[in-house]
Design an enzyme around this catalytic site. Structure first.
Site, mmCIF file in Angstrom:
data_model
loop_
_atom_site.group_PDB
_atom_site.id
_atom_site.type_symbol
_atom_site.label_atom_id
_atom_site.label_comp_id
_atom_site.label_asym_id
_atom_site.label_seq_id
_atom_site.Cartn_x
_atom_site.Cartn_y
_atom_site.Cartn_z
ATOM 1 N N ARG A 1 0.804 -1.229 0.000
ATOM 2 C CA ARG A 1 0.000 0.000 0.000
ATOM 3 C C ARG A 1 0.834 1.275 0.000
ATOM 4 N NH1 ARG A 1 -4.042 0.119 4.601
ATOM 5 N NH2 ARG A 1 -3.044 -1.709 5.491
ATOM 6 N N TYR B 1 7.465 -5.461 15.192
ATOM 7 C CA TYR B 1 7.273 -5.196 13.764
ATOM 8 C C TYR B 1 8.109 -3.986 13.343
ATOM 9 C CZ TYR B 1 2.955 -8.042 13.995
ATOM 10 O OH TYR B 1 2.041 -9.029 14.153
ATOM 11 N N LYS C 1 28.964 25.015 3.577
ATOM 12 C CA LYS C 1 29.139 23.566 3.471
ATOM 13 C C LYS C 1 30.560 23.191 3.841
ATOM 14 C CE LYS C 1 31.046 21.357 0.500
ATOM 15 N NZ LYS C 1 31.700 20.790 -0.676
HETATM 16 C C1 UD1 Z 1 -0.852 -8.984 12.634
HETATM 17 C C2 UD1 Z 1 -1.395 -9.907 13.726
HETATM 18 C C3 UD1 Z 1 -2.649 -9.270 14.331
HETATM 19 C C4 UD1 Z 1 -2.324 -7.897 14.864
HETATM 20 C C5 UD1 Z 1 -1.675 -7.039 13.782
HETATM 21 C C6 UD1 Z 1 -1.175 -5.759 14.375
HETATM 22 C C7 UD1 Z 1 -0.854 -12.175 13.079
HETATM 23 C C8 UD1 Z 1 -1.350 -13.437 12.489
HETATM 24 N N1 UD1 Z 1 -1.712 -11.190 13.147
HETATM 25 O O1 UD1 Z 1 -1.825 -8.941 11.609
HETATM 26 O O2 UD1 Z 1 -3.145 -10.066 15.364
HETATM 27 O O3 UD1 Z 1 -3.483 -7.266 15.353
HETATM 28 O O4 UD1 Z 1 -0.571 -7.710 13.174
HETATM 29 O O5 UD1 Z 1 -0.703 -4.924 13.349
HETATM 30 O O6 UD1 Z 1 0.290 -12.127 13.484
HETATM 31 N N2 UD1 Z 1 5.438 -10.267 8.234
HETATM 32 C C9 UD1 Z 1 6.534 -10.972 7.786
HETATM 33 N N3 UD1 Z 1 6.333 -12.132 7.105
HETATM 34 C C10 UD1 Z 1 5.097 -12.626 6.851
HETATM 35 C C11 UD1 Z 1 3.993 -11.898 7.314
HETATM 36 C C12 UD1 Z 1 4.194 -10.732 7.997
HETATM 37 O O7 UD1 Z 1 7.661 -10.557 7.994
HETATM 38 O O8 UD1 Z 1 5.001 -13.700 6.241
HETATM 39 C C13 UD1 Z 1 5.667 -9.035 8.965
HETATM 40 C C14 UD1 Z 1 5.176 -7.803 8.214
HETATM 41 O O9 UD1 Z 1 6.226 -7.198 7.494
HETATM 42 C C15 UD1 Z 1 4.704 -6.898 9.350
HETATM 43 C C16 UD1 Z 1 4.282 -7.865 10.448
HETATM 44 O O10 UD1 Z 1 4.902 -9.093 10.152
HETATM 45 O O11 UD1 Z 1 5.753 -6.102 9.851
HETATM 46 C C17 UD1 Z 1 2.791 -8.022 10.526
HETATM 47 O O12 UD1 Z 1 2.307 -8.542 9.330
HETATM 48 P P1 UD1 Z 1 0.911 -8.150 8.748
HETATM 49 O O13 UD1 Z 1 0.657 -8.918 7.515
HETATM 50 O O14 UD1 Z 1 0.796 -6.681 8.661
HETATM 51 O O15 UD1 Z 1 -0.055 -8.711 9.899
HETATM 52 P P2 UD1 Z 1 -1.558 -8.386 10.113
HETATM 53 O O16 UD1 Z 1 -2.353 -9.220 9.214
HETATM 54 O O17 UD1 Z 1 -1.754 -6.936 10.085
#
Ligand code: UD1
Ligand code: CA
Length: 474
Positions: A35, A123, A357
């Protein structure tokens, strides 16, 4: 706020000593950040001049963990470089947050410390997480070896797609249910999962291995480890933090909101520290800007990374500073630009439309108007006139200009570097100086001026006569 059954937690986390050897941190950042619509990985987008993941790393480092690792996607070498010396581990396919943790198995083998140690999972796109919150989580986790997982919860204004914390009869954490998998009743829960967890390192890999992907998204949810641990009779707890601390960035609009929050904090900190900001909302700081006491900052001033401003200095309206050191009681601007390597010592002045500079202006030096000072030293109390340019670049290399103490450079002078103006020397206005000038000498380099008395009057009379004759003919 801390709720857990058992253990009873001490009121203040400082009552517990955290052994950094028992602490590791894992930052998840493999998400593409679709996004953001950006060629730059999401976590590298800056807030107050530092990448989001940089903010998280900085906070984590303040806990002095024995290990820090960042989980990245396959095409994210840039992130790996940015987070070094933290280890970057690649998650080949994004199969969910539990799968992301798995990618770090080699760098974070099972713990051996008393208590097994703790792994903090964070995160990379949640830049406001605070040190105190993390400390509380680690303390809660390490308070009892029965506590497998401590989750950071919050109550966002709109719980929407967040996972919900499901509590038992005594307020203990039983499970986390993802919004897509939640019952209508569970969707009514306003206590949400921030994603930050403190996990018993001795049990981490067994818990992770027990996670399946039989859910709405077909992903391996890290959140499942809570129910798994409870099923094994282990305790899980949660801590609550405020929603702002946990606001994440998923879009450019949210990035702008995050920037605004960060700026608000930095402005408040500068003012709390004794600086006057005439119009705080128009002053932009970097994460590392250092502002002393009794500093006055006018409207519309921008600080890039690496700037320090000493006590009593004044930065007037519309200045742009980056990588610069401003000394005590210095005046900068209005409309001045200090670029990296600019050092302005005590009591010196940099005026309007002046660019500096990689140059030092020594104590009391004055560069007041319309000037470029690059790769130079301006000695103590020297005066540089309007329109002076240090010609520091020949298209290939940069050269140094040295202006001695007490020297006076006349207006509109070009100093062709490398060149040295001795202490106390005077350079006449309009000169182009390409050779060194010795101390106390006068250097003037301009064509001699010639005056012809009455010539202008004669010229005017002749031309008006010609014009009149031409008009008559028509
Ligand atoms: C996740 C949580 C949710 C929480 C939310 C808060 C899970 C299953 N769900 O959901 O409970 O309320 O965050 O923001 O954990 N990432 C990876 N590899 C992956 C998937 C994700 O590195 O395969 C990282 C993403 O870069 C991100 C974080 O994990 O920094 C969260 O991933 P995202 O897909 O945003 O999780 P949500 O579905 O939002
Ligand atoms: Ca998310």
């Amino acid at each position: 706020m801390v709720r857990a059954r058992p253990p009873r937690l001490p009121d203040r986390c400082s009552d517990l000593t955290l052994d950094p050897m028992e602490l590791a941190a894992l930052i998840l950042a493999a998400g593409k950040g679709t996004r953001m619509k950006s060629a730059l990985p999401k976590v590298l987008h800056p807030i107050a001049g530092r990448s989001m993941v940089g903010h998280v790393l900085d906070t984590v480092s303040s806990l002095d963990p024995a290990q820090v690792a960042v989980v990245i996607g396959p095409d994210m070498e840039m992130v790996a470089e940015a987070v070094a010396p933290a280890a970057a581990v690649v998650q080949p396919k994004q199969l969910g947050t539990a799968d992301a943790v798995k990618a770090a198995r080699d760098v974070l083998p099972g713990g051996t410390g008393a208590n097994g140690g703790t792994v903090l999972v964070l995160y990379g796109d949640t830049p406001f997480i605070g040190r105190e919150t993390l400390e509380k989580m680690v303390a809660a986790r390490q308070a009892s070896s029965d506590t497998a997982v401590v989750v950071l919860g919050f109550r966002p204004p709109d719980p929407g797609a967040y996972g919900r914390l499901v509590l038992g009869a005594n307020g203990e954490l039983e499970a986390i249910v993802e919004a897509r998998d939640a019952s209508p009743e569970q969707l009514g829960i306003d206590l949400c999962n921030s994603g930050v967890m403190a996990i018993d390192r001795a049990r981490l890999w067994a818990l992770i291995d027990a996670v399946g992907n039989d859910n709405a998204k077909g992903e391996y949810y890290l959140t499942d480890i809570v129910a798994i641990a409870r099923g094994q009779g282990l305790a899980c707890a949660y801590i609550e933090a405020d929603a702002e601390e946990l606001s994440g960035v998923n879009s450019r609009a949210e990035l702008a909101v995050a920037e605004a929050i960060m700026q608000q904090r930095l402005r408040a900190a500068a003012m709390a520290n004794g600086a006057t900001l005439t119009d705080p909302t128009t002053v932009w700081f970097s994460h590392d800007t250092q502002i002393g006491q009794d500093v006055t900052i006018g409207p519309n001033v921008f600080f890039g990374p690496g700037v320090s401003v000493a006590d009593g200095a004044e930065i007037r309206a519309f200045c742009h500073l980056e990588g610069a050191r401003v000394g005590e009681n210095v005046t900068i601007g209005p409309f001045a630009r200090l670029r990296p390597g600019a050092v302005v010592q005590k009591g010196a002045r940099v005026g309007n439309f002046v660019e500096v500079k990689n140059a030092t202006l020594e104590e009391g030096a004055k560069v007041n108007h319309l000037t470029y000072i690059g790769d130079a030293r301006v000695g103590k109390a020297a005066n540089v006139g309007a329109g002076t340019i240090t010609c520091n670049y020949d298209g290939f290399l940069k050269y140094h200009t040295d202006i001695g103490a007490g020297a006076f450079i006349g207006s509109n002078t070009a100093l062709v570097a490398p060149v040295k103006i001795g202490d106390g020397a005077i350079v006449g206005a309009g000169s182009t100086i390409g050779r060194d000038v010795e101390a106390d000498a006068l250097a003037v380099e301009r064509a001699e001026s010639k005056t012809t008395p009455g010539w202008a009057k004669m010229f005017r009379e002749k031309k008006s006569a010609e014009k009149a004759a031409k008009a008559k003919k028509k």
